[in-house]
Design a protein around this motif. Structure first.
Motif, PDB file in Angstrom:
ATOM      1  N   SER A 127       0.850  -1.200   0.000  1.00 36.77           N
ATOM      2  CA  SER A 127       0.000   0.000   0.000  1.00 36.77           C
ATOM      3  C   SER A 127       0.881   1.244   0.000  1.00 36.77           C
ATOM      4  CB  SER A 127      -0.897  -0.002   1.233  1.00 36.77           C
ATOM      5  OG  SER A 127      -0.103   0.035   2.399  1.00 36.77           O
ATOM      6  N   GLU A 128       0.307   2.325  -0.486  1.00 31.86           N
ATOM      7  CA  GLU A 128       1.083   3.564  -0.540  1.00 31.86           C
ATOM      8  C   GLU A 128       0.192   4.736  -0.168  1.00 31.86           C
ATOM      9  OE1 GLU A 128       3.317   3.881  -4.155  1.00 31.86           O
ATOM     10  OE2 GLU A 128       4.286   5.743  -3.540  1.00 31.86           O
ATOM     11  N   VAL A 129       0.737   5.676   0.561  1.00 30.23           N
ATOM     12  CA  VAL A 129      -0.038   6.847   0.969  1.00 30.23           C
ATOM     13  C   VAL A 129      -0.552   7.549  -0.291  1.00 30.23           C
ATOM     14  CG1 VAL A 129       0.116   9.116   2.084  1.00 30.23           C
ATOM     15  CG2 VAL A 129       1.241   7.125   3.126  1.00 30.23           C
ATOM     16  N   GLY A 130      -1.836   7.843  -0.308  1.00 33.17           N
ATOM     17  CA  GLY A 130      -2.432   8.540  -1.457  1.00 33.17           C
ATOM     18  C   GLY A 130      -3.093   7.598  -2.448  1.00 33.17           C
ATOM     19  N   LEU A 131      -2.812   6.288  -2.325  1.00 32.09           N
ATOM     20  CA  LEU A 131      -3.400   5.331  -3.283  1.00 32.09           C
ATOM     21  C   LEU A 131      -4.414   4.400  -2.619  1.00 32.09           C
ATOM     22  CD1 LEU A 131      -0.295   4.305  -5.436  1.00 32.09           C
ATOM     23  CD2 LEU A 131      -2.192   5.764  -6.111  1.00 32.09           C
ATOM     24  N   ARG A 137      -1.090  -0.136  -8.378  1.00 32.98           N
ATOM     25  CA  ARG A 137      -0.414   1.092  -8.817  1.00 32.98           C
ATOM     26  C   ARG A 137       0.601   1.518  -7.772  1.00 32.98           C
ATOM     27  NH1 ARG A 137      -5.485   4.500  -8.926  1.00 32.98           N
ATOM     28  NH2 ARG A 137      -4.075   6.268  -8.910  1.00 32.98           N
ATOM     29  N   SER A 138       1.679   2.133  -8.244  1.00 33.30           N
ATOM     30  CA  SER A 138       2.691   2.678  -7.325  1.00 33.30           C
ATOM     31  C   SER A 138       3.081   4.074  -7.784  1.00 33.30           C
ATOM     32  CB  SER A 138       3.957   1.814  -7.318  1.00 33.30           C
ATOM     33  OG  SER A 138       3.732   0.583  -6.686  1.00 33.30           O
ATOM     34  N   ARG A 139       3.412   4.909  -6.811  1.00 37.11           N
ATOM     35  CA  ARG A 139       3.997   6.226  -7.132  1.00 37.11           C
ATOM     36  C   ARG A 139       5.506   6.168  -6.956  1.00 37.11           C
ATOM     37  NH1 ARG A 139      -0.630   9.976  -4.346  1.00 37.11           N
ATOM     38  NH2 ARG A 139      -2.136   9.710  -6.032  1.00 37.11           N
ATOM     39  N   PHE A 150      17.877   1.948  -4.857  1.00 34.29           N
ATOM     40  CA  PHE A 150      17.338   2.490  -3.598  1.00 34.29           C
ATOM     41  C   PHE A 150      15.827   2.669  -3.706  1.00 34.29           C
ATOM     42  CE2 PHE A 150      16.573   5.471  -0.173  1.00 34.29           C
ATOM     43  CZ  PHE A 150      17.445   5.020   0.805  1.00 34.29           C
ATOM     44  N   LEU A 151      15.120   2.341  -2.630  1.00 34.63           N
ATOM     45  CA  LEU A 151      13.663   2.555  -2.597  1.00 34.63           C
ATOM     46  C   LEU A 151      13.304   3.521  -1.474  1.00 34.63           C
ATOM     47  CD1 LEU A 151      10.823   1.827  -3.671  1.00 34.63           C
ATOM     48  CD2 LEU A 151      10.739   0.014  -1.956  1.00 34.63           C
ATOM     49  N   ASP A 152      12.491   4.487  -1.821  1.00 35.31           N
ATOM     50  CA  ASP A 152      11.985   5.458  -0.841  1.00 35.31           C
ATOM     51  C   ASP A 152      10.464   5.458  -1.004  1.00 35.31           C
ATOM     52  OD1 ASP A 152      11.066   7.981   0.278  1.00 35.31           O
ATOM     53  OD2 ASP A 152      13.188   8.503   0.419  1.00 35.31           O
ATOM     54  N   LYS A 153       9.751   4.940  -0.007  1.00 33.67           N
ATOM     55  CA  LYS A 153       8.297   4.770  -0.164  1.00 33.67           C
ATOM     56  C   LYS A 153       7.548   5.198   1.102  1.00 33.67           C
ATOM     57  CE  LYS A 153       4.785   1.359  -1.472  1.00 33.67           C
ATOM     58  NZ  LYS A 153       4.501   0.114  -2.198  1.00 33.67           N
ATOM     59  N   GLN A 154       6.472   5.955   0.899  1.00 33.48           N
ATOM     60  CA  GLN A 154       5.583   6.299   2.015  1.00 33.48           C
ATOM     61  C   GLN A 154       4.482   5.241   2.035  1.00 33.48           C
ATOM     62  OE1 GLN A 154       5.939   8.631   4.241  1.00 33.48           O
ATOM     63  NE2 GLN A 154       7.512   9.961   3.327  1.00 33.48           N
ATOM     64  N   VAL A 155       4.552   4.354   3.018  1.00 36.06           N
ATOM     65  CA  VAL A 155       3.641   3.201   3.040  1.00 36.06           C
ATOM     66  C   VAL A 155       2.480   3.474   4.001  1.00 36.06           C
ATOM     67  CG1 VAL A 155       3.520   0.686   3.202  1.00 36.06           C
ATOM     68  CG2 VAL A 155       5.718   1.797   2.744  1.00 36.06           C
ATOM     69  N   LEU A 156       1.279   3.143   3.520  1.00 35.91           N
ATOM     70  CA  LEU A 156       0.064   3.360   4.322  1.00 35.91           C
ATOM     71  C   LEU A 156       0.102   2.528   5.609  1.00 35.91           C
ATOM     72  CD1 LEU A 156      -2.690   4.807   4.061  1.00 35.91           C
ATOM     73  CD2 LEU A 156      -3.541   2.768   2.886  1.00 35.91           C
ATOM     74  N   ALA A 157       0.533   1.269   5.483  1.00 35.14           N
ATOM     75  CA  ALA A 157       0.596   0.382   6.651  1.00 35.14           C
ATOM     76  C   ALA A 157       1.545  -0.784   6.366  1.00 35.14           C
ATOM     77  CB  ALA A 157      -0.792  -0.160   6.973  1.00 35.14           C
ATOM     78  N   ILE A 158       2.428  -1.044   7.315  1.00 39.44           N
ATOM     79  CA  ILE A 158       3.217  -2.284   7.236  1.00 39.44           C
ATOM     80  C   ILE A 158       2.961  -3.027   8.541  1.00 39.44           C
ATOM     81  CG2 ILE A 158       5.510  -3.341   7.004  1.00 39.44           C
ATOM     82  CD1 ILE A 158       6.526  -0.828   5.673  1.00 39.44           C
ATOM     83  N   SER A 159       2.226  -4.107   8.457  1.00 37.58           N
ATOM     84  CA  SER A 159       1.932  -4.870   9.672  1.00 37.58           C
ATOM     85  C   SER A 159       3.238  -5.388  10.266  1.00 37.58           C
ATOM     86  CB  SER A 159       1.006  -6.044   9.350  1.00 37.58           C
ATOM     87  OG  SER A 159      -0.267  -5.562   8.988  1.00 37.58           O
ATOM     88  N   TYR A 160       3.324  -5.375  11.566  1.00 43.05           N
ATOM     89  CA  TYR A 160       4.486  -5.814  12.369  1.00 43.05           C
ATOM     90  C   TYR A 160       5.823  -5.330  11.779  1.00 43.05           C
ATOM     91  CZ  TYR A 160       4.057  -9.730   9.009  1.00 43.05           C
ATOM     92  OH  TYR A 160       3.940 -10.493   7.868  1.00 43.05           O
ATOM     93  N   GLY A 161       5.786  -4.091  11.188  1.00 43.34           N
ATOM     94  CA  GLY A 161       6.987  -3.544  10.540  1.00 43.34           C
ATOM     95  C   GLY A 161       8.197  -3.549  11.455  1.00 43.34           C
TER      96      GLY A 161
END
Ligand SMILES: Cc1cc2nc3c(=O)[nH]c(=O)nc-3n(C[C@H](O)[C@H](O)[C@H](O)COP(=O)(O)OP(=O)(O)OC[C@H]3O[C@@H](n4cnc5c(N)ncnc54)[C@H](O)[C@@H]3O)c2cc1C
Length: 387
Positions: A127-131, A137-139, A150-161
């Protein structure tokens, strides 16, 4: 999975083991996990001890070699006692199954072996913030950075991150790619950085600790899945995800109906009253939920060797309906159980309390919205000539 009976009476080896972990370890901690919205440490430790984190890894790769159907039985059994604990195992197992089916690079094979030997826990960042729940789909994109990826991602939720040893994330193939041109990459500790961006103070499923995160991680080229994400999702990942998560929603319905049953049994013997009739109705509802799960499992297992059948629109519609159906039935079972237990079910401190079950049951409705599933099926159905 013997879906016609309570998982406690199953003859399946994995389901019996899971029931024991659920009853002896997860259930006693479930109240505290819920109250403090904390990770179910003791249940996951018990799963690790029994090597359940490698249940879906073939024996040849060091795992226990159980099938998806057997795993479904195990998840239903644990979810009856603590849905959060079961969801942790379910979400991890979805990623393990993806590694088994599509992890063809030496790095991904090595990771799979490490999951088997060291019982690593794998999380997901699709999941991604805004989607919202639009996982197709990914931004964010995999970028070149200092000679590496390198990956830079704003994630809506990562369970047990916080507790995950690795996180599997979707992103665009390159910064120039379209939103739907997605790939799947693995981010690993210690290089992966997770900065919490939201809390997880939810109504239910509080033990999954699904905070929002800013994910920043170098990605080894060998830990990029070779197949596009759409191919991975179509060839097993999306199907298995629906089966494993739906097992948790069925487990919640089991818990609701079992609570109502125990409540009726505790009442002094006497003439049949309305709540017993209601219980009969509720058992019918539970049977419907079990049957949905069982028939979907059988169908998937039967056609699994046939790639076309697994990827067919009919299969995907059936599996989306499984998720929509079982999550709705879990919420219905919780409400139906409340009608039977009355004030004792509404209390938070009674033996018949349905407090956590009602809250957990509604989590299934939003953990990827049912509306999104129905909308995806509707788009396919518009092109069909016959159902
Ligand atoms: C317990 C739990 C654990 C989770 N764990 C993870 C995790 O580990 N990793 C991860 O990446 N994500 C995780 N998620 C997030 C999850 O994958 C979904 O992304 C999230 O639940 C969707 O959030 P939303 O309701 O804001 O978004 P939306 O999907 O946008 O839904 C919001 C509402 O908008 C409406 N809507 C919006 N767009 C559409 C559309 N196109 N069609 C139909 N209806 C639409 C629907 O009515 C829906 O109810 C978790 C969620 C939960 C509840």
């Amino acid at each position: 999975m013997d879906s016609l009976s309570c998982p406690a009476h199953s003859s399946a080896e994995l389901e019996r083991l899971a029931w024991r972990i659920g009853a002896e370890v997860a259930a006693p901690a479930a109240g505290d996990v819920d109250q403090r919205a904390r990770f179910p440490l003791e249940a996951v430790a018990a799963m690790r001890k029994e090597r359940l984190l490698a249940a879906l890894i073939p024996k040849a790769d060091g795992g226990l070699g159980f099938t998806v159907q057997e795993m479904v039985g195990a998840l239903r059994a644990i979810a009856t006692h603590c849905p959060s604990s079961a969801l942790v195992l379910a979400m991890h197992s979805v990623e393990v199954d993806t590694l088994v089916r599509h992890g063809t690079t030496p790095g991904l094979r090595a990771l799979l072996e490490e999951v088997a030997t060291s019982q690593l826990l794998i999380g997901n960042a699709s999941s991604e913030v805004g989607l919202g729940g639009a996982a197709g789909r990914s931004r964010c994109a995999l970028e070149q950075h200092d000679g590496g990826l390198f990956l830079d991602k704003q994630v809506l939720a990562i369970s047990y991150g916080e507790y995950a040893d690795a996180v599997v994330a979707t992103c665009r193939r390159t910064p120039d790619s379209a939103e739907t041109d997605q790939i799947l990459v693995v981010c690993r500790r210690p290089a992966m950085r997770l900065t919490a961006t939201s809390t997880w103070n939810t109504s239910g499923l509080r033990g999954t600790c699904s905070h929002g995160y800013h994910l920043q991680s170098p990605v080894e080229a060998d830990l990029v899945f070779p197949a596009p994400f759409a191919t991975i999702a179509g060839r097993g990942a999306a199907q298995v995800r629906q089966l494993l998560l739906s097992a948790v929603w069925v487990g919640i319905a089991e818990a609701a109906v079992a609570t109502a049953h125990q409540h009726v049994l505790r009442r002094a013997p006497g003439p049949l009253v309305l709540d017993t009739t209601r219980l009969a109705e509720l058992v019918g509802l539970l049977n419907k939920s079990r049957s949905l799960l069982q028939s979907a499992c059988h169908w998937f297992e039967r056609v699994e060797p046939d790639r076309e059948a697994v990827e067919s629109a009919g299969m995907m519609i059936a599996l989306r309906n499984l998720k929509v159906g079982t999550s709705r039935l879990a919420a219905e079972a919780a409400t139906g159980a409340l009608a039977i237990c009355g004030i004792e079910g509404y209390r938070r401190d009674s033996r018949s309390s349905l407090d956590r079950i009602i809250r957990d049951a509604h989590g299934g409705l939003v953990m990827v919205s049912n509306d999104r599933h129905l909308e995806e099926s509707a788009a396919v159905l518009r092109a069909w000539k016959a159902i």
